[in-house]
Design a protein around this motif. Structure first.
Motif, PDB file in Angstrom:
ATOM      1  N   ALA A 215      21.089 -15.260 -37.463  1.00  0.00           N
ATOM      2  CA  ALA A 215      20.831 -15.301 -35.856  1.00  0.00           C
ATOM      3  C   ALA A 215      21.783 -14.280 -35.341  1.00  0.00           C
ATOM      4  O   ALA A 215      21.524 -13.655 -34.276  1.00  0.00           O
ATOM      5  CB  ALA A 215      21.195 -16.709 -35.565  1.00  0.00           C
ATOM      6  N   ALA A 216      22.925 -14.067 -35.859  1.00  0.00           N
ATOM      7  CA  ALA A 216      23.925 -13.141 -35.368  1.00  0.00           C
ATOM      8  C   ALA A 216      23.417 -11.695 -35.217  1.00  0.00           C
ATOM      9  O   ALA A 216      23.839 -11.021 -34.371  1.00  0.00           O
ATOM     10  CB  ALA A 216      25.191 -13.393 -36.147  1.00  0.00           C
ATOM     11  N   GLU A 217      22.752 -11.394 -36.393  1.00  0.00           N
ATOM     12  CA  GLU A 217      22.064  -9.904 -36.162  1.00  0.00           C
ATOM     13  C   GLU A 217      21.142  -9.695 -35.138  1.00  0.00           C
ATOM     14  O   GLU A 217      20.876  -8.892 -34.618  1.00  0.00           O
ATOM     15  CB  GLU A 217      21.399  -9.902 -37.287  1.00  0.00           C
ATOM     16  N   VAL A 218      20.489 -10.770 -34.507  1.00  0.00           N
ATOM     17  CA  VAL A 218      19.376 -10.811 -33.430  1.00  0.00           C
ATOM     18  C   VAL A 218      20.305 -11.284 -32.082  1.00  0.00           C
ATOM     19  O   VAL A 218      20.055 -10.360 -30.988  1.00  0.00           O
ATOM     20  CB  VAL A 218      18.512 -12.058 -33.421  1.00  0.00           C
ATOM     21  N   ASP A 219      21.245 -11.925 -32.304  1.00  0.00           N
ATOM     22  CA  ASP A 219      22.069 -12.454 -30.943  1.00  0.00           C
ATOM     23  C   ASP A 219      23.229 -12.813 -31.315  1.00  0.00           C
ATOM     24  O   ASP A 219      23.639 -14.009 -31.821  1.00  0.00           O
ATOM     25  CB  ASP A 219      21.250 -13.684 -30.223  1.00  0.00           C
ATOM     26  N   PRO A 220      24.418 -11.830 -31.288  1.00  0.00           N
ATOM     27  CA  PRO A 220      25.775 -12.193 -31.686  1.00  0.00           C
ATOM     28  C   PRO A 220      26.377 -13.267 -30.916  1.00  0.00           C
ATOM     29  O   PRO A 220      27.297 -13.954 -31.610  1.00  0.00           O
ATOM     30  CB  PRO A 220      26.540 -11.260 -31.443  1.00  0.00           C
ATOM     31  N   ASP A 221      25.772 -13.905 -29.727  1.00  0.00           N
ATOM     32  CA  ASP A 221      26.337 -14.642 -29.097  1.00  0.00           C
ATOM     33  C   ASP A 221      25.612 -16.275 -29.238  1.00  0.00           C
ATOM     34  O   ASP A 221      26.044 -17.211 -28.654  1.00  0.00           O
ATOM     35  CB  ASP A 221      26.386 -14.550 -27.630  1.00  0.00           C
ATOM     36  N   SER A 222      24.701 -16.080 -30.421  1.00  0.00           N
ATOM     37  CA  SER A 222      24.106 -17.494 -30.501  1.00  0.00           C
ATOM     38  C   SER A 222      24.976 -18.587 -30.821  1.00  0.00           C
ATOM     39  O   SER A 222      25.915 -18.402 -31.641  1.00  0.00           O
ATOM     40  CB  SER A 222      22.967 -16.969 -31.647  1.00  0.00           C
ATOM     41  N   ASP A 223      24.306 -19.643 -30.447  1.00  0.00           N
ATOM     42  CA  ASP A 223      25.272 -21.029 -30.877  1.00  0.00           C
ATOM     43  C   ASP A 223      25.018 -21.155 -32.386  1.00  0.00           C
ATOM     44  O   ASP A 223      25.770 -22.238 -32.978  1.00  0.00           O
ATOM     45  CB  ASP A 223      24.930 -22.113 -29.950  1.00  0.00           C
ATOM     46  N   ILE A 224      24.019 -20.578 -32.967  1.00  0.00           N
ATOM     47  CA  ILE A 224      23.543 -20.912 -34.388  1.00  0.00           C
ATOM     48  C   ILE A 224      23.919 -19.517 -35.227  1.00  0.00           C
ATOM     49  O   ILE A 224      23.085 -19.423 -36.052  1.00  0.00           O
ATOM     50  CB  ILE A 224      22.291 -21.358 -34.491  1.00  0.00           C
ATOM     51  N   ALA A 225      24.718 -18.716 -34.909  1.00  0.00           N
ATOM     52  CA  ALA A 225      25.045 -17.477 -35.277  1.00  0.00           C
ATOM     53  C   ALA A 225      25.058 -17.394 -36.794  1.00  0.00           C
ATOM     54  O   ALA A 225      24.515 -16.325 -37.510  1.00  0.00           O
ATOM     55  CB  ALA A 225      26.190 -16.758 -34.702  1.00  0.00           C
ATOM     56  N   ASP A 226      25.581 -18.272 -37.563  1.00  0.00           N
ATOM     57  CA  ASP A 226      25.641 -18.269 -39.143  1.00  0.00           C
ATOM     58  C   ASP A 226      24.467 -19.070 -39.785  1.00  0.00           C
ATOM     59  O   ASP A 226      24.468 -19.122 -40.862  1.00  0.00           O
ATOM     60  CB  ASP A 226      26.888 -19.107 -39.471  1.00  0.00           C
ATOM     61  N   LEU A 227      23.516 -19.436 -38.962  1.00  0.00           N
ATOM     62  CA  LEU A 227      22.131 -19.607 -39.547  1.00  0.00           C
ATOM     63  C   LEU A 227      21.149 -18.434 -39.589  1.00  0.00           C
ATOM     64  O   LEU A 227      21.095 -17.633 -39.162  1.00  0.00           O
ATOM     65  CB  LEU A 227      21.645 -20.835 -38.863  1.00  0.00           C
ATOM     66  N   THR A 228      20.226 -18.721 -40.702  1.00  0.00           N
ATOM     67  CA  THR A 228      19.180 -17.861 -41.037  1.00  0.00           C
ATOM     68  C   THR A 228      18.072 -18.169 -39.976  1.00  0.00           C
ATOM     69  O   THR A 228      17.647 -19.412 -40.130  1.00  0.00           O
ATOM     70  CB  THR A 228      18.769 -17.941 -42.415  1.00  0.00           C
ATOM     71  N   VAL A 229      17.476 -17.180 -39.371  1.00  0.00           N
ATOM     72  CA  VAL A 229      16.362 -17.536 -38.547  1.00  0.00           C
ATOM     73  C   VAL A 229      15.330 -16.625 -38.841  1.00  0.00           C
ATOM     74  O   VAL A 229      15.413 -15.619 -39.718  1.00  0.00           O
ATOM     75  CB  VAL A 229      16.599 -17.171 -37.154  1.00  0.00           C
ATOM     76  N   VAL A 230      13.968 -17.190 -38.418  1.00  0.00           N
ATOM     77  CA  VAL A 230      13.016 -16.268 -38.785  1.00  0.00           C
ATOM     78  C   VAL A 230      12.667 -15.209 -37.825  1.00  0.00           C
ATOM     79  O   VAL A 230      12.632 -15.684 -36.379  1.00  0.00           O
ATOM     80  CB  VAL A 230      11.631 -17.345 -39.059  1.00  0.00           C
ATOM     81  N   THR A 231      12.213 -14.045 -38.090  1.00  0.00           N
ATOM     82  CA  THR A 231      12.097 -12.990 -37.133  1.00  0.00           C
ATOM     83  C   THR A 231      10.514 -12.563 -37.044  1.00  0.00           C
ATOM     84  O   THR A 231      10.018 -11.982 -35.930  1.00  0.00           O
ATOM     85  CB  THR A 231      12.719 -11.845 -37.537  1.00  0.00           C
ATOM     86  N   ALA A 232       9.775 -12.709 -38.163  1.00  0.00           N
ATOM     87  CA  ALA A 232       8.434 -12.528 -38.145  1.00  0.00           C
ATOM     88  C   ALA A 232       7.696 -13.087 -39.309  1.00  0.00           C
ATOM     89  O   ALA A 232       8.354 -13.456 -40.402  1.00  0.00           O
ATOM     90  CB  ALA A 232       8.162 -11.156 -38.383  1.00  0.00           C
ATOM     91  N   VAL A 233       6.486 -13.369 -39.310  1.00  0.00           N
ATOM     92  CA  VAL A 233       5.810 -13.920 -40.209  1.00  0.00           C
ATOM     93  C   VAL A 233       4.396 -13.244 -40.427  1.00  0.00           C
ATOM     94  O   VAL A 233       3.660 -13.041 -39.515  1.00  0.00           O
ATOM     95  CB  VAL A 233       5.475 -15.592 -40.094  1.00  0.00           C
ATOM     96  N   ASP A 234       4.025 -12.726 -41.594  1.00  0.00           N
ATOM     97  CA  ASP A 234       2.902 -12.066 -41.879  1.00  0.00           C
ATOM     98  C   ASP A 234       1.772 -13.027 -42.088  1.00  0.00           C
ATOM     99  O   ASP A 234       1.926 -14.226 -42.158  1.00  0.00           O
ATOM    100  CB  ASP A 234       2.977 -11.206 -43.051  1.00  0.00           C
ATOM    101  N   ALA A 235       0.519 -12.766 -42.439  1.00  0.00           N
ATOM    102  CA  ALA A 235      -0.593 -13.511 -42.626  1.00  0.00           C
ATOM    103  C   ALA A 235      -0.191 -14.428 -43.788  1.00  0.00           C
ATOM    104  O   ALA A 235       0.125 -13.986 -44.882  1.00  0.00           O
ATOM    105  CB  ALA A 235      -1.868 -12.771 -43.084  1.00  0.00           C
ATOM    106  N   LEU A 236      -0.480 -16.015 -43.547  1.00  0.00           N
ATOM    107  CA  LEU A 236      -0.218 -16.963 -44.459  1.00  0.00           C
ATOM    108  C   LEU A 236      -1.428 -17.358 -45.179  1.00  0.00           C
ATOM    109  O   LEU A 236      -2.557 -17.205 -44.429  1.00  0.00           O
ATOM    110  CB  LEU A 236       0.792 -17.933 -43.695  1.00  0.00           C
TER     111      LEU A 236
END
Length: 284
Positions: A215-236
């Motif tokens: 999350a920190a790579e997307v928003d350094p000030d995020s309250d969940i900066a140390d968690l992994t977040v999803v940025t995009a999802v291709d066809a499932l």
């Protein structure tokens, strides 16, 4: 209505828009059988006061539950903490309920001053208060990345729903899940907000189609900066979509038993699932 604040704008009789800092809210009120714009505008004071007081508690509100002391919080900040702690999840900070709690504060203000029908829509997190005989048609989106309502449900006072919130990929906040949307119905909007975030997070699956980063790579000030977040999802595949939805439904069942969630509707790339054990989601 004459607006005293430049961020308060009347949209129609009984419908006012607030655009103040992080708050982007449409407020409606019917009192004595007519739209009451003046009452709506008066709720601007609630927004100002809440933003000021929440800023004083921000450090605590950005912590994970194990480090939150709800007794050190009051008012809206306490409602945020209570809503998150009630889920039992260790990774939701009270900030997961901030938009919904703000909506609740405004809707409560309107209700306490005699509105028989009131809503506060804070970027899609909607607090509602309905007197007997009132009704509200609520639109549901299956994909937060596009415009357009996919389903409309009718909410009645006897359903006991006071808050509706939606979370998912493409929403205003970061997510650790892959759901296109999860809409939760609860007695309070703060609780619905926290639950929508949680259920959307539960949709995560391992797949080459799912792209993530800290999350920190997307928003350094995020309250969940140390968690992994999803940025995009291709066809499932259909199997992947179903697995994600099944995980959401399993968590919905758990939260229903805990007493917070009344119903939910989830979508993953066009595939949908509904959890509605009390059959309260009647399509209009």
């Amino acid at each position: 209505m004459t607006a005293e604040k430049d961020w308060v704008r009347e949209l129609a009789p009984g419908q006012v828009y607030f655009d103040y800092g992080p708050v982007s809210m449409v407020v409606t009120a019917v009192r004595n059988g007519a739209g009451d714009s003046a009452l709506c505008a008066a709720a601007a004071e609630i927004v100002e006061n809440n933003l000021r007081t929440l800023g004083q508690s921000l450090d605590m509100l950005r912590r994970y539950p194990a480090h939150v002391d709800p007794k050190a919080l009051t008012g809206t900040a306490r409602q945020m903490a209570d809503a998150v702690l009630a889920t039992g999840d260790p990774w939701l900070t009270p900030m997961a309920a901030v938009a919904g709690a703000m909506s609740d504060a405004v809707a409560d203000f309107l209700w306490e001053r005699g509105a028989e029908k009131a809503t506060a829509n804070n970027g899609g997190d909607v607090a509602l208060r309905l007197a007997p005989g009132q009704k509200l048609d609520m639109g549901i989106l299956y994909d937060l990345n596009r415009n357009g309502v996919d389903r409309v449900v009718r909410i009645l006072p006897e359903h006991g729903i006071g808050g509706v919130a939606t979370s998912g990929l493409g929403g205003r906040s970061l997510t650790t899940g892959i759901a296109s949307s999860v809409t939760v119905f609860s007695a309070r909007c703060a609780r619905a907000d926290a639950l929508a975030t949680l259920l959307a997070d539960r949709s995560y699956i391992e797949s080459p189609a799912v792209h993530t980063c800290l999350a920190a790579e997307v928003d350094p000030d995020s309250d969940i900066a140390d968690l992994t977040v999803v940025t995009a999802v291709d066809a499932l595949t259909d199997g992947e979509k179903r697995k994600a939805l099944d995980q959401v439904l399993a968590e919905a069942e758990l939260q229903y038993r805990r007493g917070g969630l009344r119903a939910c509707v989830a979508a993953v790339q066009g595939m949908t699932a509904t959890f509605d054990p009390e059959k309260i989601l009647n399509d209009r």
